[in-house]
Design a protein around this motif. Structure first.
Motif, short mmCIF file in Angstrom:
data_model
loop_
_atom_site.label_atom_id
_atom_site.label_comp_id
_atom_site.label_asym_id
_atom_site.label_seq_id
_atom_site.Cartn_x
_atom_site.Cartn_y
_atom_site.Cartn_z
N ALA A 18 0.84 -1.27 0.12
CA ALA A 18 0.05 0.03 -0.07
C ALA A 18 1.04 1.25 0.06
CB ALA A 18 -0.88 -0.04 1.30
N LEU A 19 1.15 1.83 -1.23
CA LEU A 19 1.94 3.12 -1.63
C LEU A 19 0.92 4.02 -1.96
CD1 LEU A 19 5.31 1.46 -2.80
CD2 LEU A 19 4.91 2.43 -0.17
N ASP A 20 1.60 5.07 -1.75
CA ASP A 20 0.80 6.39 -2.73
C ASP A 20 1.82 7.10 -3.44
OD1 ASP A 20 2.30 7.96 -0.84
OD2 ASP A 20 0.51 8.58 0.24
N MET A 21 1.50 7.99 -4.25
CA MET A 21 2.38 8.57 -5.22
C MET A 21 3.47 9.44 -4.45
SD MET A 21 2.00 7.79 -8.27
CE MET A 21 2.65 8.96 -9.19
N ALA A 22 2.84 10.11 -3.28
CA ALA A 22 3.88 10.86 -2.51
C ALA A 22 5.04 9.96 -2.08
CB ALA A 22 3.32 11.70 -1.34
N GLY A 23 4.69 8.86 -1.52
CA GLY A 23 5.70 8.02 -1.00
C GLY A 23 6.70 7.27 -2.16
N LEU A 24 6.42 7.57 -3.45
CA LEU A 24 7.26 7.10 -4.53
C LEU A 24 8.36 8.18 -5.08
CD1 LEU A 24 4.82 5.10 -6.74
CD2 LEU A 24 6.36 4.13 -5.30
N ARG A 25 8.06 9.44 -4.67
CA ARG A 25 9.11 10.46 -4.93
C ARG A 25 10.61 10.19 -4.59
NH1 ARG A 25 4.85 14.18 -3.60
NH2 ARG A 25 4.14 15.16 -5.28
N GLY A 26 11.43 10.14 -5.58
CA GLY A 26 12.64 9.85 -5.42
C GLY A 26 13.04 8.36 -5.51
N LYS A 27 12.04 7.52 -5.52
CA LYS A 27 12.10 6.23 -5.61
C LYS A 27 12.59 5.87 -7.12
CE LYS A 27 10.81 5.41 -1.36
NZ LYS A 27 11.94 4.79 -0.08
N ARG A 28 13.03 4.46 -7.15
CA ARG A 28 13.43 3.87 -8.53
C ARG A 28 11.84 3.33 -9.27
NH1 ARG A 28 16.32 -1.22 -7.14
NH2 ARG A 28 15.05 -1.02 -5.42
#
Length: 277
Positions: A92-102
Motif C-alpha cells: 500500500a503505497l501512494d504517489m507521494a511515497g514514490l518520490r525519489g524512488k526507482r
C-alpha cells in the motif's frame, strides 16, 4: 512500379488488428506497397527520431520531439478513456511515497513517462526497460514501482501488485479529455496526396477488421503468443475505438492539450509547423 513504404507498429493486439488488412493486401493502395516492421513502442520512437520509417506508430510524448520531420495522421492511433498507464507497486503505497524512488517506465519517450512527469516532480529516478519486463522487475523488488501499459493492465494483480495511481484517470480528472496514448505519423516529405491515401487506407484496414473480426486472429496470435484469447479481446476492446477511425475534434483537442502542457513544463521543444498535413 509500386512505391514501398515502411510502416512501424507494435506487436500488441490493437496494432496488429488495425493494420492486418493493410499489410496483407485485403486493402490495397494505388501504386503503394507496405513493408511492416514490428517493434516495441520505445524502439519505434527511436527509429522515428532517426527518420528511419516512412510511417510509424509512436507515443504522443515522442511526437513532441518529431514534429519537424513527421505529421500526425487522424486514423490508426490509440486514444480513449479508461485506458491510461497505471503506476503499480507492492503493498500500500501512494504517489507521494514514490518520490525519489526507482520507477520502471517502458521508455523515456513514452506517453506513460510523460504523464508521470506531468503528474508532479520527484519522479525522475527512472529505470528504462521493455514494457513486458516491468511487472517482473517490480515483483522481484529490482525497482520500487513501475508504470505499466498494454496488456500488463490486465495481469498486474497476478504478480501480487497493487495499482497506486491510474495516470489516465488522473489526466481525465485534470482536463476532462480522453488520454492520447499513441498516434500514427507520416514523414512530411511524402507529400499531402500520398499521406492522404495512406490515411484512408488505414481507415479501410480497420473497417475490414471490424467486418471480419476472426480473420486477423492468427496474425494477432502470432505476435501475442502468451496472451489468452480473452486478454486479446479485452486489449482490442480497450485500445481500438472510434478515435482509431477518426481522431475528431475532441481527440485533436486532447493531443494539443498534452503537447501544450509538455511544452510548458519544458519536456518537449516547441514547434511552429502544423500538426497535420
Amino acid at each position: 512500379m509500386n512505391r514501398i513504404l515502411s510502416l512501424g507498429y507494435s506487436p500488441c493486439p490493437n496494432d496488429t488488428f488495425i493494420f492486418y488488412a493493410l499489410v496483407h493486401g485485403r486493402v490495397k493502395l494505388p501504386a503503394i506497397g507496405i513493408r511492416e516492421r514490428l517493434e516495441d513502442v520505445e524502439t519505434l520512437n527511436q527509429l522515428a527520431r532517426a527518420g528511419q520509417l516512412d510511417l510509424t506508430k509512436i507515443s504522443y510524448h515522442a511526437l513532441g520531439h518529431l514534429r519537424e520531420r513527421y505529421a500526425l495522421l487522424r486514423s490508426g492511433g490509440a486514444l480513449g478513456r479508461g485506458c491510461g498507464p497505471l503506476v503499480v507497486a507492492p503493498g500500500a503505497l501512494d504517489m507521494a511515497g514514490l518520490r525519489g524512488k526507482r520507477i520502471a517506465v517502458p521508455g523515456r519517450l513514452t506517453t506513460a513517462n510523460l504523464l508521470l512527469q506531468l503528474y508532479g516532480s520527484g519522479y525522475e529516478n527512472l529505470e528504462i526497460m521493455p514494457f513486458d519486463q516491468i511487472l517482473a522487475a517490480v515483483a522481484q523488488d529490482r525497482v520500487d514501482a513501475g508504470v505499466i501499459i498494454h496488456e500488463s493492465r490486465f495481469t498486474y494483480a497476478e504478480h501480487g501488485l497493487t495499482a497506486v495511481e491510474d495516470l489516465g484517470a488522473w489526466w481525465e480528472r485534470q482536463t476532462g479529455l480522453p488520454i492520447p496514448l499513441g498516434g500514427i505519423l507520416a514523414r512530411r516529405d511524402l507529400g499531402p496526396e500520398l499521406i492522404g491515401q495512406v490515411e484512408e487506407g488505414i481507415r479501410r484496414s480497420l473497417a475490414y477488421a471490424y467486418a471480419h473480426p476472426r480473420e486477423p486472429r492468427a496474425y494477432i496470435r502470432s505476435h501475442a503468443q502468451e496472451l489468452s484469447d480473452a486478454v486479446i479481446d479485452s486489449h482490442i476492446a480497450l485500445y481500438v475505438n472510434d478515435f482509431s477511425l477518426e481522431l475528431g475534434a475532441e481527440g485533436e483537442e486532447a493531443v494539443r492539450e498534452l503537447l501544450r502542457r509538455a511544452e510548458m513544463r519544458g519536456l518537449i521543444p516547441s514547434c511552429s509547423l502544423p500538426l497535420f498535413v
